[in-house]
Scaffold this active site. Structure first.
Site, PDB file in Angstrom:
ATOM      1  N   ARG A 175     125.002  20.501  17.647  1.00  0.00           N
ATOM      2  CA  ARG A 175     124.505  21.809  17.780  1.00  0.00           C
ATOM      3  C   ARG A 175     123.003  21.689  18.454  1.00  0.00           C
ATOM      4  NH1 ARG A 175     128.937  21.807  17.123  1.00  0.00           N
ATOM      5  NH2 ARG A 175     129.983  22.771  15.500  1.00  0.00           N
ATOM      6  N   SER A 224     126.945  29.762  11.047  1.00  0.00           N
ATOM      7  CA  SER A 224     126.343  28.936  10.130  1.00  0.00           C
ATOM      8  C   SER A 224     124.603  29.052  10.371  1.00  0.00           C
ATOM      9  CB  SER A 224     126.431  27.334  10.656  1.00  0.00           C
ATOM     10  OG  SER A 224     127.974  27.287  10.150  1.00  0.00           O
ATOM     11  N   GLU A 300     119.931  26.363  12.022  1.00  0.00           N
ATOM     12  CA  GLU A 300     120.668  26.618  13.392  1.00  0.00           C
ATOM     13  C   GLU A 300     120.454  27.953  14.008  1.00  0.00           C
ATOM     14  OE1 GLU A 300     124.763  24.831  13.001  1.00  0.00           O
ATOM     15  OE2 GLU A 300     125.508  26.481  14.389  1.00  0.00           O
TER      16      GLU A 300
HETATM   17  C1  LIG Z   1     131.147  34.519  12.614  1.00  0.00           C
HETATM   18  C2  LIG Z   1     130.605  33.498  13.214  1.00  0.00           C
HETATM   19  C3  LIG Z   1     131.541  32.261  13.585  1.00  0.00           C
HETATM   20  C4  LIG Z   1     130.652  31.193  14.153  1.00  0.00           C
HETATM   21  N1  LIG Z   1     131.489  30.159  14.289  1.00  0.00           N
HETATM   22  C5  LIG Z   1     130.694  29.173  15.079  1.00  0.00           C
HETATM   23  C6  LIG Z   1     131.532  27.786  14.985  1.00  0.00           C
HETATM   24  O1  LIG Z   1     132.698  27.597  14.789  1.00  0.00           O
HETATM   25  N2  LIG Z   1     131.115  26.774  16.097  1.00  0.00           N
HETATM   26  C7  LIG Z   1     129.784  27.162  16.463  1.00  0.00           C
HETATM   27  O2  LIG Z   1     129.184  26.269  17.320  1.00  0.00           O
HETATM   28  N3  LIG Z   1     129.228  28.147  16.461  1.00  0.00           N
HETATM   29  C8  LIG Z   1     129.327  29.196  15.774  1.00  0.00           C
HETATM   30  N4  LIG Z   1     128.991  30.242  15.702  1.00  0.00           N
HETATM   31  C9  LIG Z   1     127.496  30.370  16.217  1.00  0.00           C
HETATM   32  C10 LIG Z   1     127.756  31.089  17.586  1.00  0.00           C
HETATM   33  O3  LIG Z   1     128.592  31.656  17.966  1.00  0.00           O
HETATM   34  C11 LIG Z   1     127.480  30.080  18.661  1.00  0.00           C
HETATM   35  O4  LIG Z   1     126.095  29.355  18.695  1.00  0.00           O
HETATM   36  C12 LIG Z   1     127.552  30.532  19.967  1.00  0.00           C
HETATM   37  O5  LIG Z   1     127.321  29.427  21.022  1.00  0.00           O
HETATM   38  C13 LIG Z   1     126.272  31.347  20.459  1.00  0.00           C
HETATM   39  O6  LIG Z   1     126.486  32.102  21.729  1.00  0.00           O
HETATM   40  P1  LIG Z   1     125.595  33.449  21.902  1.00  0.00           P
HETATM   41  O7  LIG Z   1     126.404  33.749  23.475  1.00  0.00           O
HETATM   42  O8  LIG Z   1     126.242  34.289  21.028  1.00  0.00           O
HETATM   43  O9  LIG Z   1     124.278  32.910  21.698  1.00  0.00           O
HETATM   44  P2  LIG Z   1     123.053  33.745  21.419  1.00  0.00           P
HETATM   45  O10 LIG Z   1     123.080  34.008  19.811  1.00  0.00           O
HETATM   46  O11 LIG Z   1     122.905  35.004  22.461  1.00  0.00           O
HETATM   47  O12 LIG Z   1     121.913  32.822  21.760  1.00  0.00           O
HETATM   48  C14 LIG Z   1     121.889  31.594  21.235  1.00  0.00           C
HETATM   49  C15 LIG Z   1     120.868  30.537  22.105  1.00  0.00           C
HETATM   50  O13 LIG Z   1     121.360  30.284  23.303  1.00  0.00           O
HETATM   51  C16 LIG Z   1     120.490  30.486  24.462  1.00  0.00           C
HETATM   52  N5  LIG Z   1     121.080  31.190  25.182  1.00  0.00           N
HETATM   53  C17 LIG Z   1     122.031  32.271  25.377  1.00  0.00           C
HETATM   54  N6  LIG Z   1     122.660  32.435  26.515  1.00  0.00           N
HETATM   55  C18 LIG Z   1     121.972  31.365  27.231  1.00  0.00           C
HETATM   56  C19 LIG Z   1     122.008  30.964  28.772  1.00  0.00           C
HETATM   57  N7  LIG Z   1     122.990  31.808  29.666  1.00  0.00           N
HETATM   58  N8  LIG Z   1     121.181  30.176  29.083  1.00  0.00           N
HETATM   59  C20 LIG Z   1     120.600  29.354  28.541  1.00  0.00           C
HETATM   60  N9  LIG Z   1     120.373  29.694  27.176  1.00  0.00           N
HETATM   61  C21 LIG Z   1     121.227  30.578  26.565  1.00  0.00           C
HETATM   62  C22 LIG Z   1     119.735  31.787  23.539  1.00  0.00           C
HETATM   63  O14 LIG Z   1     118.516  31.724  24.346  1.00  0.00           O
HETATM   64  C23 LIG Z   1     119.630  31.020  22.179  1.00  0.00           C
HETATM   65  O15 LIG Z   1     118.579  30.040  22.168  1.00  0.00           O
HETATM   66  C24 LIG Z   1     129.323  31.293  14.899  1.00  0.00           C
HETATM   67  C25 LIG Z   1     128.720  32.657  14.846  1.00  0.00           C
HETATM   68  C26 LIG Z   1     129.360  33.743  14.038  1.00  0.00           C
HETATM   69  C27 LIG Z   1     128.717  35.125  14.045  1.00  0.00           C
END
Ligand SMILES: Cc1cc2nc3c(=O)[nH]c(=O)nc-3n(C[C@H](O)[C@H](O)[C@H](O)COP(=O)(O)OP(=O)(O)OC[C@H]3O[C@@H](n4cnc5c(N)ncnc54)[C@H](O)[C@@H]3O)c2cc1C
Length: 310
Positions: A175, A224, A300
């Site tokens: 992560r 998480s 995280e």
């Molecule tokens: C119900 C639920 C279940 C989940 N299950 C999992 C799981 O099983 N496994 C897991 O790994 N995660 C899980 N997550 C967490 C989350 O979905 C992941 O971390 C996901 O990859 C975040 O993507 P996002 O687009 O929502 O990022 P955001 O929350 O919008 O951003 C997260 C980080 O990424 C950066 N970021 C976003 N886009 C870019 C870009 N284009 N370039 C550079 N940096 C960027 C942001 O600045 C921030 O630092 C879960 C979340 C929820 C709500």
């Protein structure tokens, strides 16, 4: 909170600027203040020009689907970027590869791969974010992570220069990536393996069913909250949810915030929480766990913006 006008300091773009744009609506936790300016780039060239011409002292924050982000109540100073539809394309390519824009839903990558008879990317159906967030977080589930399937990623740096890097140059760990904080990912190329579409879809269905049974995926949550202290595969892996549970924080409330009864590492907003409530729950649990076990859990979830004093 309202901010002084910043738009006059920003370059002319083909995309859109919105001042004092609410961000709570576009994150899973549904809390927090506005972006001083929200920028929706028209396409990659527009974003590159924006980055090149925006004074470096103006903070630029990239937000994906907001599924791993807590926006603080005081809002986010500077410019918050959200990628738009032109960044959301997903295509299957020869050699069992999938190319995806950074604004593509992870789920769409899994679905496109399945349809094209490409296996190995089905874990993406279990992560509710966008590909940019997956590249930053090394998202994964059920023993597979982004780094396992990534060939290369393209990003724009703070000066708008396009950089293409191989997966092993991104310093991936559980992560975590070492990609510079100011990079905005715009595209990724993934490697799968030839497979039977129905078999891939069946494995995706198993992942979806497992998640629905074990995670509060219909709540206002951010997945998480803490990284597990040990990465997957560690013998007798210490898990954050067990530590939260043992410290008595499962379901314990501060305002409208609590850890889920269903999955103790998932933070929940019952609809009335502030970002401060949510942070208070997490920090309360963290302090109790540290005192009881000596384990200092790491967030995280990413926190952005300004705290408000209550
Ligand atoms: C119900 C639920 C279940 C989940 N299950 C999992 C799981 O099983 N496994 C897991 O790994 N995660 C899980 N997550 C967490 C989350 O979905 C992941 O971390 C996901 O990859 C975040 O993507 P996002 O687009 O929502 O990022 P955001 O929350 O919008 O951003 C997260 C980080 O990424 C950066 N970021 C976003 N886009 C870019 C870009 N284009 N370039 C550079 N940096 C960027 C942001 O600045 C921030 O630092 C879960 C979340 C929820 C709500």
């Amino acid at each position: 909170m309202t901010w002084p006008s910043l738009i006059s300091c920003l370059p002319q773009v083909r995309g859109k600027y919105v001042e004092n744009a609410p961000l709570a609506d576009v994150t899973w936790l549904r809390v927090g203040g506005p972006a001083q300016v929200l920028y929706l780039p028209a396409d990659e060239a527009d974003l590159a020009r924006f980055l090149a011409e925006t004074p470096e002292e103006i903070p630029v924050t990239i937000l994906g689907a907001g599924s791993n982000t807590l926006v603080r109540d005081g809002g986010v100073p500077g410019v918050t970027v959200r990628l738009t539809a032109p960044f959301g394309r997903v295509t299957a390519e020869d050699g069992a590869r999938v190319r995806a824009g950074a604004a593509a839903l992870d789920k769409k990558v899994a679905q496109t791969a399945a349809k094209a008879g490409i296996g190995g990317l089905e874990f993406f159906v279990g992560v509710p974010g966008l590909i940019g967030g997956a590249l930053r977080m090394n998202a994964g589930c059920y023993d597979r992570e982004t780094k396992d399937v990534l060939i290369e990623a393209a990003a724009l740096d703070r000066l708008g220069r396009r950089i293409v890097v191989k997966a092993d140059e991104l310093g991936y760990a559980y992560r975590h990536s070492e990609a510079p904080d100011d990079w905005i990912f715009v595209e990724a190329l993934f490697q799968g393996a030839p497979d039977v579409p129905e078999a891939v879809t069946a494995r995706m269905d198993v992942i979806t069913a497992r998640r629905e049974a074990t995670q509060p995926i219909r709540e206002k949550t951010s997945g998480s909250t803490f990284r597990n202290p040990d990465p997957p595969g560690t013998p007798d892996q210490r898990k954050a949810w067990k530590l939260i549970d043992a410290a008595g924080w499962r379901g314990k409330r501060i305002g409208g915030a609590r850890f889920s009864e269903m999955h103790a590492n998932f933070l929940i907003n019952d609809g009335t929480a502030t970002a401060a409530d949510l942070e208070a729950v997490v920090e309360g649990a963290r302090a109790d766990i540290l005192a009881a076990t000596g384990i200092d859990l790491e967030w995280e979830v990413k926190r952005i913006g300004v705290e408000t004093k209550t």
